[in-house]
Design an enzyme around this catalytic site. Sequence first.
Site, PDB file in Angstrom:
ATOM      1  N   HIS A  63       1.155  -0.858  -0.315  1.00 56.70           N
ATOM      2  CA  HIS A  63       0.340  -0.106   0.451  1.00 56.70           C
ATOM      3  C   HIS A  63       0.722   1.218  -0.107  1.00 56.70           C
ATOM      4  O   HIS A  63       2.355   1.227   0.267  1.00 56.70           O
ATOM      5  CB  HIS A  63      -0.618   0.040   1.402  1.00 56.70           C
ATOM      6  CG  HIS A  63      -0.525   0.440   2.667  1.00 56.70           C
ATOM      7  ND1 HIS A  63       0.412  -0.827   3.607  1.00 56.70           N
ATOM      8  CD2 HIS A  63      -0.486   1.185   3.274  1.00 56.70           C
ATOM      9  CE1 HIS A  63       0.688  -0.163   4.328  1.00 56.70           C
ATOM     10  NE2 HIS A  63       0.536   0.464   4.652  1.00 56.70           N
ATOM     11  N   HIS A  65       1.303   3.993   2.470  1.00 59.34           N
ATOM     12  CA  HIS A  65       1.948   4.923   2.743  1.00 59.34           C
ATOM     13  C   HIS A  65       3.687   4.776   3.190  1.00 59.34           C
ATOM     14  O   HIS A  65       4.081   3.470   2.744  1.00 59.34           O
ATOM     15  CB  HIS A  65       1.909   3.916   4.306  1.00 59.34           C
ATOM     16  CG  HIS A  65       0.445   4.259   4.823  1.00 59.34           C
ATOM     17  ND1 HIS A  65      -0.281   3.598   5.881  1.00 59.34           N
ATOM     18  CD2 HIS A  65      -1.031   6.002   4.401  1.00 59.34           C
ATOM     19  CE1 HIS A  65      -1.852   3.816   5.844  1.00 59.34           C
ATOM     20  NE2 HIS A  65      -1.476   5.211   4.753  1.00 59.34           N
ATOM     21  N   ASP A  67       6.145   4.121   4.642  1.00 57.71           N
ATOM     22  CA  ASP A  67       7.195   3.634   5.580  1.00 57.71           C
ATOM     23  C   ASP A  67       7.167   2.471   4.947  1.00 57.71           C
ATOM     24  O   ASP A  67       7.996   1.640   5.328  1.00 57.71           O
ATOM     25  CB  ASP A  67       6.551   3.090   7.035  1.00 57.71           C
ATOM     26  CG  ASP A  67       5.210   2.856   7.244  1.00 57.71           C
ATOM     27  OD1 ASP A  67       4.343   3.150   6.209  1.00 57.71           O
ATOM     28  OD2 ASP A  67       5.100   1.617   8.204  1.00 57.71           O
ATOM     29  N   HIS A  68       5.860   2.269   3.666  1.00 57.27           N
ATOM     30  CA  HIS A  68       6.252   1.181   2.704  1.00 57.27           C
ATOM     31  C   HIS A  68       6.531   0.917   1.601  1.00 57.27           C
ATOM     32  O   HIS A  68       6.788   0.115   0.513  1.00 57.27           O
ATOM     33  CB  HIS A  68       3.975   0.272   3.090  1.00 57.27           C
ATOM     34  CG  HIS A  68       4.411   0.038   4.206  1.00 57.27           C
ATOM     35  ND1 HIS A  68       4.193  -1.504   4.076  1.00 57.27           N
ATOM     36  CD2 HIS A  68       3.629   0.405   4.630  1.00 57.27           C
ATOM     37  CE1 HIS A  68       3.901  -1.904   5.654  1.00 57.27           C
ATOM     38  NE2 HIS A  68       3.484  -0.875   6.331  1.00 57.27           N
ATOM     39  N   HIS A 143      -7.634  -1.666   5.829  1.00 61.92           N
ATOM     40  CA  HIS A 143      -6.538  -0.444   6.707  1.00 61.92           C
ATOM     41  C   HIS A 143      -7.027   0.603   6.353  1.00 61.92           C
ATOM     42  O   HIS A 143      -8.363   1.117   5.122  1.00 61.92           O
ATOM     43  CB  HIS A 143      -4.575  -0.875   5.371  1.00 61.92           C
ATOM     44  CG  HIS A 143      -3.724  -0.054   6.374  1.00 61.92           C
ATOM     45  ND1 HIS A 143      -3.609   0.129   7.980  1.00 61.92           N
ATOM     46  CD2 HIS A 143      -2.764   0.397   6.032  1.00 61.92           C
ATOM     47  CE1 HIS A 143      -2.934   0.618   8.080  1.00 61.92           C
ATOM     48  NE2 HIS A 143      -2.199   0.961   6.709  1.00 61.92           N
ATOM     49  N   ASP A 213      -0.179  -4.147   6.071  1.00 61.65           N
ATOM     50  CA  ASP A 213      -0.577  -3.400   7.486  1.00 61.65           C
ATOM     51  C   ASP A 213      -2.212  -3.940   7.141  1.00 61.65           C
ATOM     52  O   ASP A 213      -3.453  -3.506   6.168  1.00 61.65           O
ATOM     53  CB  ASP A 213      -1.111  -1.959   7.982  1.00 61.65           C
ATOM     54  CG  ASP A 213       0.738  -1.740   7.543  1.00 61.65           C
ATOM     55  OD1 ASP A 213       1.279  -2.345   7.781  1.00 61.65           O
ATOM     56  OD2 ASP A 213       0.780   0.008   8.081  1.00 61.65           O
ATOM     57  N   HIS A 271       5.781  -5.363  11.866  1.00 59.58           N
ATOM     58  CA  HIS A 271       4.970  -4.027  12.386  1.00 59.58           C
ATOM     59  C   HIS A 271       4.977  -3.307  13.646  1.00 59.58           C
ATOM     60  O   HIS A 271       4.031  -3.499  14.192  1.00 59.58           O
ATOM     61  CB  HIS A 271       3.795  -3.635  11.180  1.00 59.58           C
ATOM     62  CG  HIS A 271       4.136  -2.750  10.735  1.00 59.58           C
ATOM     63  ND1 HIS A 271       2.330  -1.539  11.207  1.00 59.58           N
ATOM     64  CD2 HIS A 271       4.265  -1.772   9.601  1.00 59.58           C
ATOM     65  CE1 HIS A 271       2.443  -0.606  10.117  1.00 59.58           C
ATOM     66  NE2 HIS A 271       3.551  -0.802   9.748  1.00 59.58           N
TER      67      HIS A 271
END
Length: 304
Positions: A63, A65, A67-68, A143, A213, A271
């Site tokens: 996805h 975000h 941090d990914h 999510h 997530d 995570h």
Amino acid sequence: MEKFELDILGCGSATPTTLHNPSSQVLNVREKLFMIDCGEGTQLQFRRSKLRFGRLNYIFISHLHGDHCFGLIGLISTLALLGRTGDLTIFSVAGLEDVLRTEIDFFCRDNPFRVKVETFDPKRSEVIYDDRSVSVKTIPLLHRVPCGGFLFQEKQKEAHLLPEMIKFYNVPIRELARIKQGADYITEDGVLIANNRLTKPAEPARSYAYCSDTAYNENIIPIIEGVDLLYHEATFADVDAMRAKQTGHSTAVQAAQIAKMAHVKKLMLGHFSARYVDNQILLDEASKIFPNTILANEGLREKL
């Protein structure tokens, strides 16, 4: 047995810490490297793990975000500096290509290789990659933004021939391919030799599911049923279950419940929220429900 092993490059959540890097990992399937998520600093972790950049051809982004996926442009730039010429394919939910193409055009305008972005629908479970060794199926997750997990399923290898039995029955070379695929052999005299006298079974095919997530979601259970290893996010301890619900994440207890109901062989938690200095609390909570649980950690290499 050929490789089917997981390298953890990062297993932290959005807030940076000195304990964990943002999300990223690499699955090695028979020396083909598949990256799953690419948080900031992934290329450094990749080098620390002594993985070979030249074997990485596919990246799966769960996805959008940061941090990914914040590590993508840095990784692409480094691959160019290393002289890469072959295509790099990235699988992602919709929206990544517009952002990434702008970054590539600005920072990597002379990029010597093509970056292809293939979009998948995070609301559906479907095969998005398939080759002779492995297939990859998406897992719809819950999510705050569109998000999908990934199920890697190794292809079952053919049975192994028993050389001494092949020689004993004088089996012609032309029959070997059929026998490896499960056929019996009929001699010139009409005697049927059962396949299990000529072969031994290949090692069972292995499987790996990545679910991060996501909030607690029992709908994924039929998809991940019986996998050898499940990586399930465990951002929060049970005391913070309300916060998990508010942010579209899971607790360690919820991850363990999913693992138990899906009859997976092993659970790996990851995570982790920055609020926990020691993730042992998460392992303790999950292990009470699903004993065969381990914690992800940078540098961990888990062989399946």
